[in-house]
Design an enzyme around this catalytic site. Structure first.
Site, PDB file in Angstrom:
ATOM      1  N   ASP A   4      10.095 -71.864 -44.607  1.00 45.19           N
ATOM      2  CA  ASP A   4       9.783 -72.499 -45.875  1.00 45.19           C
ATOM      3  C   ASP A   4       8.545 -71.822 -46.454  1.00 45.19           C
ATOM      4  OD1 ASP A   4       9.734 -74.625 -47.905  1.00 45.19           O
ATOM      5  OD2 ASP A   4      10.850 -75.783 -46.419  1.00 45.19           O
ATOM      6  N   ASP A  48       9.823 -73.240 -51.960  1.00 45.34           N
ATOM      7  CA  ASP A  48       9.590 -74.580 -52.485  1.00 45.34           C
ATOM      8  C   ASP A  48       9.242 -74.548 -53.974  1.00 45.34           C
ATOM      9  OD1 ASP A  48       9.167 -77.414 -51.534  1.00 45.34           O
ATOM     10  OD2 ASP A  48       7.210 -77.083 -52.454  1.00 45.34           O
ATOM     11  N   GLU A  68      14.059 -73.102 -54.505  1.00 44.53           N
ATOM     12  CA  GLU A  68      14.277 -74.473 -54.986  1.00 44.53           C
ATOM     13  C   GLU A  68      13.806 -74.541 -56.433  1.00 44.53           C
ATOM     14  OE1 GLU A  68      13.139 -79.022 -53.712  1.00 44.53           O
ATOM     15  OE2 GLU A  68      11.573 -77.531 -53.907  1.00 44.53           O
ATOM     16  N   HIS A  78      15.937 -82.923 -46.731  1.00 48.07           N
ATOM     17  CA  HIS A  78      14.886 -83.837 -46.312  1.00 48.07           C
ATOM     18  C   HIS A  78      14.325 -84.660 -47.468  1.00 48.07           C
ATOM     19  CE1 HIS A  78      12.912 -80.401 -47.994  1.00 48.07           C
ATOM     20  NE2 HIS A  78      11.773 -81.063 -48.037  1.00 48.07           N
ATOM     21  N   ASP A  79      14.763 -84.383 -48.700  1.00 45.58           N
ATOM     22  CA  ASP A  79      14.290 -85.129 -49.876  1.00 45.58           C
ATOM     23  C   ASP A  79      15.330 -86.112 -50.408  1.00 45.58           C
ATOM     24  OD1 ASP A  79      11.869 -83.710 -49.933  1.00 45.58           O
ATOM     25  OD2 ASP A  79      12.665 -82.188 -51.303  1.00 45.58           O
TER      26      ASP A  79
HETATM   27  O1  TEU Z   1      10.573 -80.753 -53.346  1.00 48.41           O
HETATM   28  C1  TEU Z   1      10.505 -80.731 -54.745  1.00 48.41           C
HETATM   29  C2  TEU Z   1      10.665 -82.044 -55.353  1.00 48.41           C
HETATM   30  O2  TEU Z   1      10.257 -82.282 -56.442  1.00 48.41           O
HETATM   31  C3  TEU Z   1      11.263 -83.061 -54.493  1.00 48.41           C
HETATM   32  O3  TEU Z   1      10.180 -83.774 -54.121  1.00 48.41           O
HETATM   33  C4  TEU Z   1      12.314 -83.842 -55.190  1.00 48.41           C
HETATM   34  O4  TEU Z   1      12.439 -83.539 -56.505  1.00 48.41           O
HETATM   35  C5  TEU Z   1      11.968 -85.256 -55.103  1.00 48.41           C
HETATM   36  O5  TEU Z   1      12.009 -85.619 -53.769  1.00 48.41           O
HETATM   37  C6  TEU Z   1      12.921 -86.093 -55.849  1.00 48.41           C
HETATM   38  O6  TEU Z   1      12.364 -87.340 -55.944  1.00 48.41           O
HETATM   39  C7  TEU Z   1       9.823 -79.899 -52.596  1.00 48.41           C
HETATM   40  C8  TEU Z   1       9.949 -80.300 -51.138  1.00 48.41           C
HETATM   41  O7  TEU Z   1      11.290 -80.178 -50.744  1.00 48.41           O
HETATM   42  C9  TEU Z   1       9.402 -81.671 -50.958  1.00 48.41           C
HETATM   43  O8  TEU Z   1       9.597 -82.158 -49.656  1.00 48.41           O
HETATM   44  C10 TEU Z   1       7.948 -81.649 -51.319  1.00 48.41           C
HETATM   45  O9  TEU Z   1       7.436 -82.949 -51.292  1.00 48.41           O
HETATM   46  C11 TEU Z   1       7.709 -81.050 -52.713  1.00 48.41           C
HETATM   47  O10 TEU Z   1       8.461 -79.874 -52.965  1.00 48.41           O
HETATM   48  C12 TEU Z   1       6.258 -80.652 -52.855  1.00 48.41           C
HETATM   49  O11 TEU Z   1       6.001 -79.531 -52.066  1.00 48.41           O
END
Ligand code: TEU
Length: 572
Positions: A99, A206, A260, A333-334
């Protein structure tokens, strides 16, 4: 360069290290835990692992707030452990994708600590601005513009050291790096090369489409910064530069790069993934994951409209075909667990988990399987605000409460949508703590681990796990899945998800009944050919090429009818 890159026929498995396997009993997963479970990953038949952050971090956002990019957080192990992981994975033919979190660092990163001093040469490594005068209070200031953070609230934090504000697209502990500063870009590229030199095979980047900020940081129309930032054309310049400065230094290796991208359109994704433009290999888009968001966004979940989901994925198939390349995912994971979100995690748990996986994997692109998805893990029955660990959930709760929304409503939405649903421990077996740890897990283990676990599914040919293994093997064996054209059928049908994949004289028909009631297929071509065709894969025991009349199969299928949550892919 005419040879096809390996990732076009690959399936990637995502490991969220905190919740995968704990080797030392502290209740938090670690790298040695992954090493102990590598056989499970290899047995799936996947080609690569994307490992969520293991770098040194205060863990405000579970490692997405990094304070040292070139060291491993002691919670997860050591650099020697990571080197061992790379070696063990390579020995099994698995690649490791790390990542890369470079839109922001932790506020504890030495770069940011130095940057807080206006006289420091690192001042411009972050985005500092004076506040705007506050008309109501001459002694005070307001944030430099109206941008809001992705995690709600203002995207600006006032730093008492200089009296200026810094930009943070996420929590205040995650200040955004200033990519306009060449020294920042060079530092990031050097760090990336350092990891590639260690043997890493690529990066998942990310929120990479937030790195380029619009000139002058103008106010957003809706108080939402994203619309301002994600379309900034400077992004493509940075991505092309990164490709040249980092990946081109290794002409003999083929890496995987997946960016992403929040709120990305297919048009922008084509720009980022067209091989001729030399930016990224693929992007993680969000359109299909947002189809059930209501007027207030993610924490205002609505029932799934299947037509919207089908249309979204089909649009991305069509728009990127022959130009860019799609990633395919329903879990990470989100996101809450898809079997609970869009399937039926009760009566038709097995059928709906396999249907959703099957439909996704039969699209064109590179599928990503998130840990636990391969056994059909479900959402956790979160009940009280203090059950959550995620910083996003905490902020959503705080803001919804401030808005005066009723407590039950808030807690109901959080239970359905919280990211913590994806983060409960991997369910390895039916023991205490699901075989995840010998200690006490940082997030509770789901009660259903007693029957829903890897050990229970390992030798069952009809399990979700066995289905995923077949699905992953099919991608290697069947050309049409990788290269075939895609055509959505019956787009207006509310329960039937159907499409055709075609390549040469191969024609694969995929039909899926996204409901708990039997579904009679429409008459005529191509559905009439279904029962006479050669079954490639199905998710009912007697429709899977196995012995007829398995546990749920019973009397078998009635011609032209799909059983509840039944999926079939048939050459017609
Ligand atoms: O995620 C980007 C992000 O905005 C996500 O948090 C997602 O849109 C959100 O969960 C929806 O509600 C990345 C990572 O995958 C995430 O785990 C991090 O918290 C975020 O970036 C910040 O680095």
């Amino acid at each position: 360069m005419s040879t096809e890159p390996w990732w076009r026929r690959a399936v990637v498995y995502q490991v969220y290290p905190r919740s995968f396997a704990d080797s030392d009993g502290d209740g938090i997963g670690d790298i040695r835990g992954i090493l102990q479970r590598l056989d499970h990953i290899a047995a799936l038949g996947v080609d690569a692992v994307w490992l969520s952050p293991v770098y040194v971090s205060p863990q405000v956002d579970n490692g997405y707030d990094i304070s040292d990019y070139q060291a491993i957080d002691p919670t997860f192990g050591t650099l020697a452990d990571l080197d061992e992981l790379i070696e063990a994975m390579h020995a099994r033919g698995l690649r490791l994708v790390m990542d890369l979190v470079v839109n922001h660092t932790s506020d504890q990163h030495p770069w940011f600590q130095e940057s807080r001093d206006p006289a420091s040469p690192r001042r411009d490594w972050y985005i500092w601005r004076p506040g705007r005068p506050d008309p109501d209070d001459p002694g005070a200031t307001l944030p430099p513009n109206n941008w809001s953070s992705v995690f709600l609230g203002s995207a600006w934090e006032l730093d008492p050291v200089s009296g200026e504000y810094y930009l943070h697209s996420f929590t205040p502990q995650q200040p955004d790096l200033n990519w306009a500063e060449p020294a920042v870009r060079q530092a990031v590229y050097a760090m990336m090369r350092w990891w590639l030199d260690r043997g890493v095979d690529g990066f998942r980047m990310d929120v990479i489409n937030l790195i380029s900020k619009p000139e002058g940081l103008p106010d957003a129309e809706q108080g939402n910064q994203l619309e301002m930032v994600v379309n900034d054309p400077g992004l493509h310049r940075y991505l092309a530069e990164m490709r040249r400065e980092v990946f081109d230094a290794y002409p003999d290796r083929t890496f995987l790069t997946v960016g992403e991208m929040l709120a990305v359109t297919p048009e922008q994704a084509v720009l980022a993934t067209d091989p001729a433009r030399r930016e990224l290999d693929m992007v993680f888009q969000f359109e299909h994951m947002d189809v059930d968001h209501g007027a207030l966004g993610k924490y205002d979940p609505q029932p799934l409209d299947l037509r919207a989901l089908k249309a979204s994925l089909a649009r991305w198939q069509e728009m990127l075909a022959g130009q860019g390349w799609n990633s395919l995912y329903l879990n990470n994971h989100d996101q809450p667990r898809v079997v609970s979100r869009w399937g039926d995690d009760g009566r038709y748990w097995r059928e709906s988990a396999t249907l959703l996986g099957g439909v996704l994997h039969l699209h064109q692109g590179t599928p990503f399987v998130y840990q636990g998805e391969e056994i059909g893990m479900t959402n956790y029955p979160f009940a009280r605000p203090e059950d959550y660990r995620d910083v996003e959930a905490a902020r959503a709760y705080e803001i919804a409460t401030m808005m005066g929304l009723p407590e039950e409503l808030i807690l109901g939405s959080m239970a359905r949508m919280s990211r913590d649903n994806a983060r409960t421990p991997m369910q390895w077996d039916g023991d205490a703590e699901a075989g995840f740890t010998t200690g006490r897990s940082w997030l509770p283990v789901h009660q259903n681990h007693l029957w829903l676990n890897v050990a229970a599914q390992q030798d069952d040919p009809h399990s979700v796990l066995s289905f995923y293994k077949r699905l992953i093997a099919l991608r290697k064996a069947e050309d049409v899945i990788t290269t075939g054209s895609f055509r959505l059928l019956v787009p207006d049908h509310e329960r039937l998800w159907a499409f055709v994949r075609e390549s040469g004289d191969q024609r694969l028909l995929v039909v899926a009944n996204v409901s708990g009631d039997p579904l009679r297929l429409p008459a005529g071509d191509p559905f009439a050919a279904l029962d006479g065709g050669r079954l490639l894969i199905g998710n009912y025991p007697d429709g899977a090429g196995d012995a007829p009349g398995g546990a749920e199969g019973g009397a078998g299928a009635e011609p032209g009818v799909l059983r509840p949550w039944e999926l079939r892919a048939v050459y017609v």
